[in-house]
Design a protein around this motif. Structure first.
Motif, PDB file in Angstrom:
ATOM      1  N   SER A  23     -16.820  -3.686   2.176  1.00 30.88           N
ATOM      2  CA  SER A  23     -16.759  -2.381   1.533  1.00 30.88           C
ATOM      3  C   SER A  23     -18.097  -1.693   1.766  1.00 30.88           C
ATOM      4  N   PHE A  24     -18.057  -0.441   2.159  1.00 26.04           N
ATOM      5  CA  PHE A  24     -19.252   0.388   2.334  1.00 26.04           C
ATOM      6  C   PHE A  24     -18.961   1.739   1.699  1.00 26.04           C
ATOM      7  N   GLU A  25     -19.921   2.286   1.005  1.00 28.94           N
ATOM      8  CA  GLU A  25     -19.728   3.594   0.408  1.00 28.94           C
ATOM      9  C   GLU A  25     -19.546   4.659   1.487  1.00 28.94           C
ATOM     10  N   ASN A  26     -18.612   5.562   1.253  1.00 28.85           N
ATOM     11  CA  ASN A  26     -18.385   6.730   2.107  1.00 28.85           C
ATOM     12  C   ASN A  26     -18.076   6.393   3.565  1.00 28.85           C
ATOM     13  N   SER A  27     -17.377   5.300   3.822  1.00 21.78           N
ATOM     14  CA  SER A  27     -16.994   4.983   5.199  1.00 21.78           C
ATOM     15  C   SER A  27     -15.908   5.969   5.636  1.00 21.78           C
ATOM     16  N   PRO A  28     -15.946   6.424   6.896  1.00 21.58           N
ATOM     17  CA  PRO A  28     -14.960   7.408   7.364  1.00 21.58           C
ATOM     18  C   PRO A  28     -13.570   6.781   7.509  1.00 21.58           C
ATOM     19  N   GLU A  29     -12.545   7.613   7.392  1.00 26.55           N
ATOM     20  CA  GLU A  29     -11.171   7.155   7.569  1.00 26.55           C
ATOM     21  C   GLU A  29     -10.893   6.862   9.033  1.00 26.55           C
ATOM     22  N   ARG A  30      -9.850   6.051   9.282  1.00 25.90           N
ATOM     23  CA  ARG A  30      -9.382   5.761  10.627  1.00 25.90           C
ATOM     24  C   ARG A  30      -8.888   7.065  11.254  1.00 25.90           C
TER      25      ARG A  30
END
Length: 127
Positions: free
Chosen positions: A57-64
């Protein structure tokens, strides 16, 4: 030189939802869970046969970018004994599963479903 795939890494948007899905819905065994306070991130190592899935889990990771034709990893496939039984098992747990299809090249049965973030996952009958 290369022997096997050791692990597949997946980044999720909501750690608790994805952890529940992979552990309680799919039934994968937890090997290790690490909370990295400095990154406000979790890493969950899960056992799948002789391989592993690393759930991050990473904060604010972009969507696929798209489903499933974005460049890069297209989907993750799980080998099962019986696709129809595995499909029914997932559906009883509330997972939407596509109709079973036949691989035109191999003649093997397969179907797709998604994890909580829409990552395409496949059931593949390899017998």
């Amino acid at each position: 030189m290369l022997k096997r795939i050791h692990h597949t890494a997946i980044i999720c948007s909501d750690y608790s939802i994805s952890k529940n899905f992979y552990v309680n819905v799919l039934g994968l065994k937890i090997i290790n869970e690490t909370h990295r306070i400095e990154r406000n991130s979790y890493k969950l190592d899960l056992e799948i046969g002789d391989s592993q899935i690393e759930l991050f889990s990473f904060e604010n990771s972009p969507e696929r970018a798209s489903y499933p034709e974005a460049r890069g990893l297209r989907h993750l496939a799980f080998e099962v004994e019986n696709v129809e039984e595995s499909k029914s098992w997932l559906e009883r747990k509330g997972v939407e599963v596509e109709p079973v299809r036949i691989d035109e090249t191999t003649g093997k049965k397969f179907t797709f479903f998604s994890d909580p973030d829409g990552l395409p996952l496949e059931l593949y009958e390899a017998k």
